[in-house]
Scaffold this active site. Structure first.
Site, PDB file in Angstrom:
ATOM      1  N   LYS A  66       0.808  -1.203  -0.064  1.00 11.13           N
ATOM      2  CA  LYS A  66       0.064  -0.133   0.055  1.00 11.13           C
ATOM      3  C   LYS A  66       0.853   1.278   0.100  1.00 11.13           C
ATOM      4  O   LYS A  66       0.310   2.398  -0.545  1.00 11.13           O
ATOM      5  CB  LYS A  66      -0.817  -0.191   1.087  1.00 11.13           C
ATOM      6  CG  LYS A  66      -2.123  -0.988   1.017  1.00 11.13           C
ATOM      7  CD  LYS A  66      -2.853  -0.640   2.276  1.00 11.13           C
ATOM      8  CE  LYS A  66      -4.055  -1.821   2.207  1.00 11.13           C
ATOM      9  NZ  LYS A  66      -5.294  -1.669   3.192  1.00 11.13           N
ATOM     10  N   GLY A 102      -3.806   1.617  18.249  1.00 10.55           N
ATOM     11  CA  GLY A 102      -2.865   1.266  17.426  1.00 10.55           C
ATOM     12  C   GLY A 102      -2.604   2.440  16.770  1.00 10.55           C
ATOM     13  O   GLY A 102      -3.114   3.502  16.644  1.00 10.55           O
ATOM     14  N   ALA A 103      -1.526   2.473  16.010  1.00  8.26           N
ATOM     15  CA  ALA A 103      -0.621   3.535  15.252  1.00  8.26           C
ATOM     16  C   ALA A 103      -0.114   3.107  13.952  1.00  8.26           C
ATOM     17  O   ALA A 103       1.018   3.626  13.307  1.00  8.26           O
ATOM     18  CB  ALA A 103       0.241   4.271  16.245  1.00  8.26           C
ATOM     19  N   ALA A 146      -3.464   0.746   9.326  1.00  8.07           N
ATOM     20  CA  ALA A 146      -4.916   0.919   9.284  1.00  8.07           C
ATOM     21  C   ALA A 146      -5.255   2.114  10.134  1.00  8.07           C
ATOM     22  O   ALA A 146      -6.194   2.812   9.946  1.00  8.07           O
ATOM     23  CB  ALA A 146      -5.223  -0.543  10.109  1.00  8.07           C
ATOM     24  N   LEU A 184     -11.829  -2.865  13.530  1.00  8.08           N
ATOM     25  CA  LEU A 184     -11.648  -3.095  12.276  1.00  8.08           C
ATOM     26  C   LEU A 184     -11.394  -4.680  11.850  1.00  8.08           C
ATOM     27  O   LEU A 184     -11.374  -4.953  10.606  1.00  8.08           O
ATOM     28  CB  LEU A 184      -9.974  -2.235  11.596  1.00  8.08           C
ATOM     29  CG  LEU A 184     -10.307  -0.901  12.041  1.00  8.08           C
ATOM     30  CD1 LEU A 184      -9.417  -0.054  11.178  1.00  8.08           C
ATOM     31  CD2 LEU A 184     -11.840  -0.253  11.547  1.00  8.08           C
TER      32      LEU A 184
HETATM   33  P1  ATR Z   1      -1.505  -2.740  10.164  1.00  6.07           P
HETATM   34  O1  ATR Z   1      -1.173  -2.078   8.889  1.00  6.07           O
HETATM   35  O2  ATR Z   1      -2.656  -3.772  10.219  1.00  6.07           O
HETATM   36  O3  ATR Z   1      -2.177  -1.402  11.162  1.00  6.07           O
HETATM   37  P2  ATR Z   1       0.961  -2.657  11.528  1.00  6.07           P
HETATM   38  O4  ATR Z   1       1.305  -1.487  10.545  1.00  6.07           O
HETATM   39  O5  ATR Z   1       2.026  -3.664  11.644  1.00  6.07           O
HETATM   40  O6  ATR Z   1      -0.427  -3.195  10.876  1.00  6.07           O
HETATM   41  O7  ATR Z   1       0.357  -2.015  12.852  1.00  6.07           O
HETATM   42  C1  ATR Z   1       0.100  -2.955  13.731  1.00  6.07           C
HETATM   43  C2  ATR Z   1      -0.472  -2.208  15.035  1.00  6.07           C
HETATM   44  O8  ATR Z   1      -0.734  -3.147  15.822  1.00  6.07           O
HETATM   45  C3  ATR Z   1       0.825  -1.597  15.976  1.00  6.07           C
HETATM   46  O9  ATR Z   1      -0.212  -0.474  16.388  1.00  6.07           O
HETATM   47  C4  ATR Z   1       1.085  -2.216  16.914  1.00  6.07           C
HETATM   48  O10 ATR Z   1       1.715  -1.762  17.885  1.00  6.07           O
HETATM   49  P3  ATR Z   1       3.419  -1.361  18.071  1.00  6.07           P
HETATM   50  O11 ATR Z   1       3.524  -0.006  17.323  1.00  6.07           O
HETATM   51  O12 ATR Z   1       3.652  -1.163  19.261  1.00  6.07           O
HETATM   52  O13 ATR Z   1       3.709  -2.485  17.157  1.00  6.07           O
HETATM   53  C5  ATR Z   1      -0.294  -2.871  17.266  1.00  6.07           C
HETATM   54  N1  ATR Z   1       0.038  -4.360  17.838  1.00  6.07           N
HETATM   55  C6  ATR Z   1       0.564  -5.458  17.205  1.00  6.07           C
HETATM   56  N2  ATR Z   1       0.692  -6.271  18.180  1.00  6.07           N
HETATM   57  C7  ATR Z   1       0.190  -5.786  19.389  1.00  6.07           C
HETATM   58  C8  ATR Z   1       0.008  -6.617  20.637  1.00  6.07           C
HETATM   59  N3  ATR Z   1       0.272  -7.755  20.960  1.00  6.07           N
HETATM   60  N4  ATR Z   1      -0.415  -5.527  21.607  1.00  6.07           N
HETATM   61  C9  ATR Z   1      -0.670  -4.179  21.558  1.00  6.07           C
HETATM   62  N5  ATR Z   1      -0.662  -3.887  20.082  1.00  6.07           N
HETATM   63  C10 ATR Z   1      -0.331  -4.442  19.210  1.00  6.07           C
END
Ligand code: ATR
Length: 288
Positions: free
Chosen positions: A72, A132-133, A136, A228
């Protein structure tokens, strides 16, 4: 698909992996119901072949392309133009054919908006928790800023990523409404009634018993929770929101409407609401 012949136009999805996608089900149903001579197919595209794939798709006269993980962001390098919202989000999921190449759009954010409007979920003036950051979350953050949320707490496991996204969005909207926070510090949130949007993959099958925050007290402050995720259909996050008296929505209607919005861009049409509902039911059946 109405039967392939010499006039059939091809659309498709470029992703890796691509085999679990529901987009062909959706788009081929829309094409059939709207009597458009279109076939929608999955394309497995490796990262190193992305640019060639986009250029080749143009040469092959494809009408439109969806782009998903992991392409993307990188795909923007292969386009002749990018829509302003997609530029600000920093990601493109829909390519529309122009005279000299493809133009990129982001229908994740417009699709989320349409799903929320459909459910009567308001953004303007709302205090929002964005969980989340990642990728998405960016589309959701842009939607929240553009539809004038009052404030948005970005709660993320890694504070730095929340700070980065909040800083970017505050610059885009020239208002300091995005506030970064460490996920584990949720007890420090002002006691308010929030709209919450859950954008992490925590709780996705086969980890359906998990939620980014499992403390039921957190959910007391949430009047509406949008997850989501759509597998499982009812996530732990949604169950916790409902148990605290809130309204909950999963990500299937966002998935539906991001596809509908792409279909409308490619075909210059408006998909009637009854057909959106039919497509939603078909996608739900495929999930079951
Ligand atoms: P996407 O494109 O689906 O948003 P991504 O860019 O990899 O995927 O982002 C994943 C999000 O899920 C991030 O906000 C991540 O937190 P970090 O920035 O700390 O990595 C969050 N995330 C993934 N696993 C997690 C967990 N076990 N607990 C809390 N947040 C999690």
């Amino acid at each position: 698909m109405t039967g392939i012949d010499g006039n059939t136009r091809v659309c498709g999805l470029m992703a890796n992996p691509v085999n679990h996608t529901m987009s062909p089900v959706l788009h081929n149903l829309l094409a059939e119901e709207m009597r458009l001579n279109i076939a929608y197919v999955p394309f497995l595209v490796e990262e190193e072949g992305l640019d060639e794939a986009v250029k080749g798709a143009f040469s092959l006269n494809l009408l439109g392309i969806n782009v998903s993980v992991p392409h993307k962001v990188r795909v923007m390098e292969s386009l002749v133009e990018t829509d302003e919202a997609a530029l600000r989000i920093g990601a493109v999921n829909t390519l529309v054919r122009l005279e000299k190449g493809f133009k990129g759009y982001n229908t994740d954010y417009t699709g989320l908006h349409r799903a929320m409007v459909q459910e009567g979920i308001r953004i303007q003036g709302e205090k929002v928790l964005l969980i989340g950051a990642g990728g998405a979350a960016k589309a959701a953050a842009y939607l929240l800023g553009s539809r004038e949320a009052e404030c948005v707490y970005i709660l993320n496991r890694t504070l730095e990523r929340a700070e980065q996204l909040a800083g970017d969005m505050n610059r885009v909207f020239e208002r300091d409404i995005f506030i970064p926070m460490r996920l584990e510090d949720y007890r420090d949130l002002p006691k308010e009634r929030y709209l919450a949007i859950q954008t992490t993959k925590v709780g996705m099958s086969p980890h359906g018993l998990e939620a980014p925050i499992s403390d039921p007290d957190f959910y007391e402050g949430i009047h509406t929770g949008v997850d989501l995720i759509y597998t499982p259909f009812e996530t732990r996050f949604m169950t916790l929101v409902r148990a605290a008296g809130g309204k909950a929505l999963n990500g299937l209607s966002m998935l539906l409407y991001q596809g509908i919005e792409a279909f409308e861009l490619w075909n210059g049409c408006r998909v009637p609401e009854e057909l959106c509902e039919l497509a939603y039911r078909r996608m739900k059946e495929v999930l079951e």
